[in-house]
Design an enzyme around this catalytic site. Structure first.
Site, mmCIF file in Angstrom:
data_model
loop_
_atom_site.group_PDB
_atom_site.id
_atom_site.type_symbol
_atom_site.label_atom_id
_atom_site.label_comp_id
_atom_site.label_asym_id
_atom_site.label_seq_id
_atom_site.Cartn_x
_atom_site.Cartn_y
_atom_site.Cartn_z
ATOM 1 N N GLY A 37 -0.191 4.675 0.042
ATOM 2 C CA GLY A 37 -0.915 5.906 0.304
ATOM 3 C C GLY A 37 -1.695 6.353 -0.913
ATOM 4 C CB SER A 87 -0.947 -0.022 1.203
ATOM 5 O OG SER A 87 -0.246 0.024 2.416
ATOM 6 C CD GLU A 138 3.145 7.316 -5.207
ATOM 7 O OE1 GLU A 138 3.784 6.642 -6.027
ATOM 8 O OE2 GLU A 138 3.651 7.899 -4.227
ATOM 9 N N GLY A 187 -5.230 2.124 5.942
ATOM 10 C CA GLY A 187 -4.682 0.786 5.740
ATOM 11 C C GLY A 187 -5.617 -0.295 6.264
ATOM 12 C CG ASP A 188 -6.521 -0.150 10.203
ATOM 13 O OD1 ASP A 188 -5.432 -0.728 10.009
ATOM 14 O OD2 ASP A 188 -6.679 0.735 11.069
#
Lengths: 322, 322
Positions: free
Chosen positions: A222, A220, A224, A251-252
């Site tokens: 962010g 991951s 992008e 992220g979760d």
């Protein structure tokens, strides 16, 4: 059913203060707000919001643990194991400009408590299709705690998604977690000898983790977006435009999207589309671990599937599922 | 028996961090320590350390209230009334250089809960010789809360020591508390039109508060010690030398010394000697609300009784009691 595991659940506390934080002085707190937090509980809450069948387990301790349990949304099923030490608080001091964080270390878990948790987990993971393992390990747990949980899930034929970093991640890889989700910083830390600054570097670093045991690496990055790297190829997906908001918990939300895609048997491009859309929707929501379903549905259609390589050949994406 | 009243008891939490606090970044907390806090509980703990008969009452709420109750020293008798809202935390972030404080506002007390507390207090104050009322008022309480408690204590023939400031102090003065203990800043705030920069100014300002209803004003001036002003005269006492240490809670130790002196029928010079020695001993102790008895006994002999005026005549101090 998706099982989420919160070994180091937190009471997310926010102190709202009216003036900028000033080191070495005192501050009157205008308002205190609290939520059940930690990565796995954020993921569980989002899956519950989307109507998925989800059960949350993990460790809760002391008065803070009881407060966390009391703040889990009604209807979200959970089966936590009690430990004697206090669960941690994650304190954010929110001033008019920005936020300052103070992370407590977490409850010190005894061997007997961990053994008791493994019994509970063995039962729950036997009825789960997907197991989400995410967040830091509290003090007292063995460094191979996630390795043990991945092994038990594999014996129970559940698919595992592991979102952790550092030595806990390295110790778990030999047990072959099905999906790991490092962010850019975690990927760079896990594979320090490679430059992860561009897409090709991320794919190369992810392949190192595949060889170490991971089934798929979803990196991951962010705003992008995501790159999923498997033995067969890699796919990338990103939001169509930059999303402005609160990135805590994005992220979760991404993990929730991956878990849901796996549960419903979606192919990787669809899983990534859902994960990017959920991450973006969570950035729009003011509180970590929350999404508005309408934001998610709207954003899902706009996700940009940029790169799509199977067996070293670019192919087009014809899949679309909700 | 001395009764101490903690209407806004606190859980004193300290976050120990290894690097200087940095606004708008995140900090890993190495260690979390907690103590039962708030001014009245600090005073009660010191009286208990000195072997005095003391009972602590007040309001405790929620999980934080239960944690506070669990941290009251064994053997210190208490009889708190439960309220529904959470008691407050007083958080100090201690970094290698200094401390940064965050004070939560406190439990929102309902009218019914306050009424229930008044019943409890009426009974306890009936068997007390001295009642110590100190600290801020939690949200929800009437501004004349201390006025009500002073009135009930007077009906019960107990001597009151009131240590609060602002509108809570002003509202209580017409009920004639026996002793009030403003510090320099609180005195200046209470009597803003007078200059309290020197001894004469402090005495003049104190006389304003005597006329408003206070029986005696004990002005605490940090390292410069105490001035007690009554209708009959005034006395001042100060440490023989500057004490280096932690000044938090020194005012609560001062109140403990005054309460003890009143309980034992000491004259004002002895009360001040004890109050200054206890304040100094508390500065030497690393934790607020603690003293080493040996420090107290050693310092008591060194207190400098500087000024001693009765009916406008200087007299000598021949009293000494432990």
């Amino acid at each position: 059913m998706i099982l989420t595991v919160a070994l180091n659940a937190a009471l997310d506390v926010t102190y709202h203060i009216d003036q900028s934080i000033s080191p070495h002085s005192t501050h009157r707190v205008r308002e205190v707000t609290a939520a059940a937090g930690g990565k796995a509980l954020n993921t569980a809450r989002i899956l519950h919001t989307l109507g998925e069948s989800v059960v949350s387990t993990g460790l809760l301790g002391g008065a803070t643990g009881r407060q966390i349990a009391g703040l889990i949304p009604q209807g979200l099923r959970h089966s936590f194991v009690s430990v004697a030490a206090e669960s941690r608080r994650a304190l954010v001091v929110a001033d008019p400009d920005d936020a300052t964080g103070f992370w407590e270390p977490g409850a010190d878990v005894t061997d007997a408590e961990w053994s008791g948790f493994l019994d509970r987990y063995a039962g729950l993971s036997a009825v789960a299709r997907v197991v989400v393992l995410s967040g830091s390990l509290p003090p007292g747990l063995p460094i191979d705690a996630y390795a043990q949980l991945v092994r038990i899930a594999r014996l129970n034929r559940a698919t595992t998604i592991l979102d952790c970093d550092g030595s806990a991640l390295h110790a778990a890889l030999p047990e072959r977690p099905d999906v790991i989700k490092p962010n850019t910083a975690e990927l760079a830390e896990a594979v320090p000898h490679l430059d992860t600054g561009d897409d090709a570097g991320v794919v190369d670093a992810a392949r190192v983790l595949l060889r170490a045991g991971a089934g798929t690496v979803v990196a991951s990055r962010g705003p992008e977006g995501l790159i999923a790297v498997t033995d067969d190829g890699h796919w990338s997906a990103a939001p169509a435009a930059a999303i402005v908001g609160n990135p805590t918990g994005a992220g979760d939300a991404c993990v929730a999207g991956l878990a849901r895609g796996i549960l419903h048997g979606q192919p990787w491009p669809s899983r990534l589309r859902g994960a990017v859309a959920l991450s973006s929707a969570s950035v729009l929501a003011p509180i970590a671990g929350h999404v508005e379903v309408n934001d998610y549905l709207r954003l899902r259609g706009t996700v940009d599937l940029r790169d799509f390589v199977v067996n070293n050949q670019h192919v087009s994406d014809n899949t679309e599922e909700q």
